[in-house]
Design a protein around this motif. Structure first.
Motif, short mmCIF file in Angstrom:
data_model
loop_
_atom_site.label_atom_id
_atom_site.label_comp_id
_atom_site.label_asym_id
_atom_site.label_seq_id
_atom_site.Cartn_x
_atom_site.Cartn_y
_atom_site.Cartn_z
N ILE A 81 0.86 -1.20 0.00
CA ILE A 81 0.00 0.00 0.00
C ILE A 81 0.89 1.24 0.00
N GLY A 82 0.89 1.96 -1.13
CA GLY A 82 1.73 3.15 -1.28
C GLY A 82 2.90 2.88 -2.21
N ALA A 83 3.07 3.76 -3.20
CA ALA A 83 4.17 3.56 -4.18
C ALA A 83 5.17 4.69 -4.13
N GLY A 84 5.61 5.05 -2.90
CA GLY A 84 6.75 5.96 -2.74
C GLY A 84 8.02 5.12 -2.85
N VAL A 87 0.76 -3.52 -6.12
CA VAL A 87 0.99 -2.24 -5.44
C VAL A 87 -0.19 -1.32 -5.74
N ILE A 88 -0.74 -0.71 -4.70
CA ILE A 88 -1.77 0.30 -4.96
C ILE A 88 -1.26 1.66 -4.51
N GLU A 89 -1.57 2.69 -5.30
CA GLU A 89 -1.13 4.05 -5.00
C GLU A 89 -2.33 4.98 -5.17
N LYS A 90 -2.60 5.77 -4.13
CA LYS A 90 -3.81 6.60 -4.19
C LYS A 90 -3.67 7.79 -5.13
N LYS A 101 -4.18 5.62 -8.69
CA LYS A 101 -5.45 6.24 -8.27
C LYS A 101 -6.35 5.20 -7.59
N THR A 102 -5.70 4.41 -6.76
CA THR A 102 -6.40 3.35 -6.03
C THR A 102 -6.00 3.45 -4.56
N GLN A 103 -6.99 3.74 -3.73
CA GLN A 103 -6.70 4.01 -2.32
C GLN A 103 -7.18 2.87 -1.43
N GLY A 131 4.57 16.58 6.49
CA GLY A 131 5.09 16.33 7.83
C GLY A 131 6.28 15.39 7.75
N VAL A 132 7.20 15.57 8.69
CA VAL A 132 8.34 14.65 8.78
C VAL A 132 8.32 14.02 10.16
N PRO A 133 8.16 12.70 10.23
CA PRO A 133 8.12 12.05 11.54
C PRO A 133 9.53 11.85 12.06
N ASP A 137 8.43 5.85 5.90
CA ASP A 137 7.79 6.83 6.79
C ASP A 137 6.62 6.24 7.56
N ALA A 138 5.98 5.22 7.02
CA ALA A 138 4.86 4.58 7.74
C ALA A 138 5.35 4.03 9.07
N ALA A 139 6.63 3.63 9.12
CA ALA A 139 7.21 3.16 10.37
C ALA A 139 8.04 4.26 11.03
N GLY A 189 15.98 13.36 6.71
CA GLY A 189 16.08 12.62 5.44
C GLY A 189 15.51 11.23 5.62
N GLY A 190 14.67 10.81 4.67
CA GLY A 190 14.06 9.50 4.86
C GLY A 190 14.06 8.61 3.64
N ILE A 191 14.56 9.11 2.50
CA ILE A 191 14.45 8.32 1.27
C ILE A 191 15.30 7.04 1.36
P1 FAD Z 1 6.09 8.47 0.79
O1 FAD Z 1 7.13 8.97 -0.12
O2 FAD Z 1 5.31 9.48 1.55
O3 FAD Z 1 5.11 7.53 -0.01
C1 FAD Z 1 3.90 7.06 0.54
C2 FAD Z 1 2.95 6.81 -0.61
O4 FAD Z 1 1.79 6.15 -0.12
C3 FAD Z 1 2.47 8.10 -1.27
O5 FAD Z 1 2.70 8.03 -2.65
C4 FAD Z 1 0.99 8.16 -0.91
O6 FAD Z 1 0.20 8.77 -1.90
C5 FAD Z 1 0.65 6.67 -0.77
N1 FAD Z 1 -0.51 6.41 0.08
C6 FAD Z 1 -0.78 6.93 1.31
N2 FAD Z 1 -1.93 6.42 1.80
C7 FAD Z 1 -2.40 5.55 0.85
C8 FAD Z 1 -3.54 4.73 0.80
N3 FAD Z 1 -4.45 4.68 1.80
N4 FAD Z 1 -3.74 3.97 -0.31
C9 FAD Z 1 -2.85 4.01 -1.34
N5 FAD Z 1 -1.73 4.79 -1.32
C10 FAD Z 1 -1.50 5.53 -0.23
N6 FAD Z 1 14.02 12.89 2.67
C11 FAD Z 1 15.24 12.84 2.12
O7 FAD Z 1 15.88 11.76 2.11
N7 FAD Z 1 15.82 13.95 1.58
C12 FAD Z 1 15.20 15.16 1.58
O8 FAD Z 1 15.76 16.14 1.06
C13 FAD Z 1 13.90 15.26 2.18
N8 FAD Z 1 13.25 16.43 2.22
C14 FAD Z 1 11.97 16.49 2.73
C15 FAD Z 1 11.31 17.72 2.72
C16 FAD Z 1 9.98 17.79 3.18
C17 FAD Z 1 9.26 19.11 3.16
C18 FAD Z 1 9.34 16.61 3.65
C19 FAD Z 1 7.91 16.66 4.12
C20 FAD Z 1 10.02 15.40 3.69
C21 FAD Z 1 11.34 15.31 3.23
N9 FAD Z 1 12.05 14.11 3.22
C22 FAD Z 1 13.33 14.06 2.70
C23 FAD Z 1 11.46 12.86 3.75
C24 FAD Z 1 11.07 11.95 2.58
O9 FAD Z 1 10.23 12.65 1.69
C25 FAD Z 1 10.37 10.69 3.11
O10 FAD Z 1 11.13 10.14 4.15
C26 FAD Z 1 10.17 9.64 2.00
O11 FAD Z 1 9.35 10.11 0.99
C27 FAD Z 1 9.60 8.36 2.60
O12 FAD Z 1 9.22 7.47 1.58
P2 FAD Z 1 7.96 6.51 1.77
O13 FAD Z 1 7.87 5.70 0.54
O14 FAD Z 1 8.04 5.85 3.08
O15 FAD Z 1 6.72 7.50 1.90
#
Ligand code: FAD
Length: 391
Positions: free
Chosen positions: A8-11, A30-33, A116-118, A255-257, A274-276, A285-287
């Motif tokens: 759930i989520g395609a980050g 994989v579903i991405e909203k 576009k699937t939540q 938001g940044v957790p 970020d979910a965790a 930094g969280g990527i």
């Molecule tokens: P995300 O990238 O948030 O992906 C989550 C995905 O899940 C999203 O695409 C969302 O649409 C999808 N989703 C959510 N709920 C649902 C649902 N119910 N159904 C389907 N899909 C859903 N990190 C760095 O390393 N370098 C940086 O420079 C940096 N700068 C930042 C600046 C800002 C202002 C912010 C807010 C954050 C920054 N971060 C940075 C942190 C970084 O963006 C995150 O740590 C990173 O994106 C985490 O990846 P993720 O895949 O866990 O979550």
């Protein structure tokens, strides 16, 4: 639809998990909203080259917007300390491209994507998760043996699975950013600005891209006298030399957790990225951490699925792996954050006078004891350092 694994989520976390799971021959959906993977970004897009190389992660060249030599840090009065060398090289990404490429790699390995699937709910039934989904085709359900919660900072998957995922409000930074064209700042460096009037309990940044820059800041609400947006406007107004010919071309917020919780797994559920709440608690930094968590989770999931044992106890191996690698560093960085949050502007000035780029690099690597020793001649800071940084 019945699948082995639903992500759930395609980050970065979700697509890395999907790639790694599919590469193990696991049936993965994989579903991405959002309507587009990677956009709109909520990120300054900076990553360390060294951090990626350590994990063997290669970024497609089209996903790299600019190569960076290091970081320039500025005290409230404008004193500059440069950090370069020592693995400070990095990239400012084009997340929209970077994330789509990661998704394409997962698809190449056999994962199936639905955009576009939540996910709207999740219930446990007969040893599987029934996940309610909403898409352009209407409401439906996916039944999965394993759910990977990669749904970012606003994650619901953990809560649906009964995990205690809510942290204190003080553990979330509010981030706001303009992507701007026409910014006049050295494009070889990322630029970080400190001060309680600049970004209370956080910092402001300029991250140069190919033909624009991410200009933003993160603050903790508890130290703020106005909205993050107002601090950002003030920051731009006060740096006319940098911004006089600049205009925004995009605005992002999120938001940044910056704290971690325990309990990243439940029966048939693993939380990644970020979910965790796995971001680096100092710079947010969280990527890279998100992708690393997914590599670890997929490895454990691969074995657990083969053994047909998706119990919480079995999946806890993932959380253990994460803690073995990151717990000590993260807890030291949390202490460092506690210390930095207590500093006044005059203390930042003192630090800018006494710290070299190399020292700051060591601090970001959670090496704290040298720092306490270095503060011996600064009694006003030594007390704070001893209180917060004692190992
Ligand atoms: P995300 O990238 O948030 O992906 C989550 C995905 O899940 C999203 O695409 C969302 O649409 C999808 N989703 C959510 N709920 C649902 C649902 N119910 N159904 C389907 N899909 C859903 N990190 C760095 O390393 N370098 C940086 O420079 C940096 N700068 C930042 C600046 C800002 C202002 C912010 C807010 C954050 C920054 N971060 C940075 C942190 C970084 O963006 C995150 O740590 C990173 O994106 C985490 O990846 P993720 O895949 O866990 O979550």
């Amino acid at each position: 639809m019945d699948v082995e694994c639903l992500v759930i989520g395609a980050g970065p976390a979700g697509s890395m998990a999907a790639r790694e799971l599919a590469a193990r021959g696991i049936e993965t959906v994989v579903i991405e909203k959002r309507q587009e993977i990677g956009a709109p970004k909520r990120c300054a897009e900076g990553v360390s080259k060294h951090g990626l190389e350590k994990l063997g992660i290669e970024i497609h060249k089209l996903g790299i917007s600019r190569v960076i030599k290091g970081a320039a840090l500025y005290s409230p009065s404008g004193k500059k300390v440069v950090m370069e060398g020592h693995d400070m090289d990095g990239y400012v990404l084009e997340r929209k491209v970077f994330e789509k490429h990661l998704a394409s790699e997962a698809i190449k390995e056999g994962a199936r994507y639905m955009i576009k699937t939540q996910a709207v709910r999740m219930e446990r039934e007969n040893g599987r998760w029934n996940v309610g989904i909403r898409s352009l085709d209407g409401d439906d359900e996916i039944r999965a043996k394993l759910v990977i919660g990669a749904d970012g900072v606003e994650s619901k998957v953990g809560r649906w699975a009964g995990l205690k995922t809510l942290n204190r409000l003080t553990d979330y930074h509010s981030g706001i950013q303009f992507e701007m064209a026409g910014v006049n700042a050295d494009e070889n460096y990322i630029h970080l600005f400190f001060g309680n009037d600049v970004a209370p309990l956080g910092y402001a940044w300029i991250f140069p891209k190919a033909f624009s820059s991410n200009v933003g800041l993160g603050i903790l609400e508890k130290g703020a006298k106005m909205r993050a947006y107002d601090y950002l406007k003030k920051f731009i107004e006060e740096h006319d030399d940098i911004f006089k010919n600049a205009s925004p071309i995009e605005i992002n917020s999120g938001g940044v957790p910056v704290a971690h919780f325990t309990g990243m797994v439940s029966e048939g559920v693993m939380l990644v990225g970020d979910a965790a709440q796995l971001v680096n608690p100092i710079h947010g930094g969280g990527i890279t951490r998100a992708m690393h968590s997914s590599i670890m989770a997929a490895e454990v999931a691969g074995h657990a699925l083969k053994e047909d044992d998706l119990s919480r106890e079995r999946l806890e191996e993932y959380e253990k792996k994460w803690n073995d690698e990151y717990e000590e560093t993260t807890s030291k960085l949390m202490k460092l954050r506690g210390f930095l949050e207590k500093l006044e502007d005059k203390d930042f000035e003192m630090l800018a006078d006494m710290l070299e780029g190399e020292d700051i690099f060591k601090l970001t690597q959670a090496k704290l004891s040298f720092f306490v020793k270095k503060l011996i001649k600064k009694p006003s800071l030594l007390g704070l350092a001893t209180k917060y940084l004692k190992e």
